[in-house]
Scaffold this active site. Sequence first.
Site, PDB file in Angstrom:
ATOM      1  N   PHE A   7       0.860  -1.190   0.000  1.00 32.07           N
ATOM      2  CA  PHE A   7       0.000   0.000   0.000  1.00 32.07           C
ATOM      3  C   PHE A   7       0.887   1.228   0.000  1.00 32.07           C
ATOM      4  CE2 PHE A   7      -2.313   3.550   1.736  1.00 32.07           C
ATOM      5  CZ  PHE A   7      -3.501   3.490   1.020  1.00 32.07           C
TER       6      PHE A   7
ATOM      7  N   ASP B 229       9.355   2.892   1.607  1.00 30.23           N
ATOM      8  CA  ASP B 229       8.210   3.672   2.091  1.00 30.23           C
ATOM      9  C   ASP B 229       8.123   3.472   3.604  1.00 30.23           C
ATOM     10  OD1 ASP B 229       5.687   4.485   2.940  1.00 30.23           O
ATOM     11  OD2 ASP B 229       4.622   3.661   1.217  1.00 30.23           O
TER      12      ASP B 229
ATOM     13  N   LYS C  75       2.494  10.655   7.508  1.00 26.06           N
ATOM     14  CA  LYS C  75       1.739  10.373   8.727  1.00 26.06           C
ATOM     15  C   LYS C  75       2.184  11.228   9.932  1.00 26.06           C
ATOM     16  CE  LYS C  75      -0.759   6.363   7.617  1.00 26.06           C
ATOM     17  NZ  LYS C  75      -0.376   5.624   6.420  1.00 26.06           N
TER      18      LYS C  75
HETATM   19  C1  LIG Z   1      -0.736   5.863   4.872  1.00 31.51           C
HETATM   20  C2  LIG Z   1       0.264   5.341   3.924  1.00 31.51           C
HETATM   21  C3  LIG Z   1       0.472   5.956   2.666  1.00 31.51           C
HETATM   22  C4  LIG Z   1      -0.383   7.077   2.149  1.00 31.51           C
HETATM   23  O1  LIG Z   1      -0.388   8.195   2.950  1.00 31.51           O
HETATM   24  P1  LIG Z   1      -1.567   9.284   2.802  1.00 31.51           P
HETATM   25  O2  LIG Z   1      -1.112  10.400   3.676  1.00 31.51           O
HETATM   26  O3  LIG Z   1      -2.821   8.641   3.272  1.00 31.51           O
HETATM   27  O4  LIG Z   1      -1.634   9.659   1.378  1.00 31.51           O
HETATM   28  C5  LIG Z   1       1.486   5.458   1.878  1.00 31.51           C
HETATM   29  N1  LIG Z   1       2.257   4.424   2.274  1.00 31.51           N
HETATM   30  C6  LIG Z   1       2.083   3.823   3.471  1.00 31.51           C
HETATM   31  C7  LIG Z   1       2.985   2.708   3.864  1.00 31.51           C
HETATM   32  C8  LIG Z   1       1.076   4.242   4.317  1.00 31.51           C
HETATM   33  O5  LIG Z   1       0.877   3.614   5.484  1.00 31.51           O
END
Ligand SMILES: *Cc1c(COP(=O)(O)O)cnc(C)c1O
Length: 393
Positions: free
Chosen positions: A138, A224, A253
């Site tokens: 994700f 990420d 986040k």
């Molecule tokens: C939450 C998340 C995203 C996306 O972040 P948003 O601020 O919701 O766009 C991308 N990668 C990971 C691993 C996440 O947990």
Amino acid sequence: MKVPDLNQSSRQIETAHTSGAYFKRPLTLVRGSGSRVQDDAGRSYIDATSGQGVALTGHAHPVVTAAIARQAGELVTSPEIFFNDQRARVYERLAALTPGDIGKFFLCNSGAEAMEGALKVAMLLTGRSKVLATRNAFHGRTMGALALTWNPKYRQPFDAWHSGQVQHLAFNDQAAAHAAIDGETAAVVIEVVQGEGGVHLADPAWLRNLRQLCDDNGALLIVDEIQTGLGRCGSWFACEQADVIPDVLTLGKGLAGGVPIGAVCWRASLGSLSPGSHGSTFGGNPLACAAALATLAVIEDEQLPERAARLGNWLMSELEGLQHPSVREVRGLGLLVGMQLRGRVTPVLKRLQDRGVLALPAGFNVLRLLPPLIISESELQDAVAAIRESLDD
Ligand SMILES: *Cc1c(COP(=O)(O)O)cnc(C)c1O
């Protein structure tokens, strides 16, 4: 002009006008403090969601709150075409905290935007366009980040715009990575722990092998750390636990204690972007930067990475100790913990909420706990007790 109906509850108004994009829970949250949030009826909940992984330092941490209030009275907005004291200090702190020679930053406003930026950095700095991601990944829901995200339900309606440049590899599969990474690969994008995708941990040996394959082929390794970073997994960055230094690292986040922010961080030796190749009106604004500085200071001063490691180990052993027949497996790293159930997670989440604990799903059968890193032992104990009762029902 329409006359507003003062008798309408905020829940009715939202229901009437919401985009429809969210699974809404019947709960109106109006304030938060530490690891607790309160609803409009004054009921208090342990927030094991941290507002989706954001409130690392808890809600309304006094140091973060004071920094936001102070900066709101100084300067809220100033784009990156000008210099700014708060932004400079964020760059300096990030350069000191991130591993290896990471020392170039593009600040933006969300996680998905950080992934968009990471893709642009990779394509611009390698001159290539092929990108590899992993199954169950994700990385966000904007068009570029979405191409990296695995869940076909999110991605497939937009596949017409994704021209087949992203291939999804099996997670933790060394042979698949070896076969797919070649001289045309711009980047390999991974999470050290797949959060949204079900709380799956990357094998450190696989991560090190990916690092080597990227080096051998001139591809960039993008990690990420939007959910795993900044102490969540028991170290400043989860990749450090596998001794892997990314070429590009993304943050989002909790970086600014709840003020929207994202960051693309990359190795200085890779070089810079050229003027005009990327940009953002709000990116690097002084308000978010002041909030980020305060948040990073709290994470450091209160030794939250160490705390997350200790409490996470304790939490996982408690959950395993439940020996509950409806639990298949407990997985996690630090305070990113998943409990895979034998059935659907939604009814358990509902019963947990009735018992005063808010938690998240990760897929249809994993209960995900992402408490603030400042949560107390006794609050965690209460959460575990509520989980036991909710599983029993
Ligand atoms: C939450 C998340 C995203 C996306 O972040 P948003 O601020 O919701 O766009 C991308 N990668 C990971 C691993 C996440 O947990």
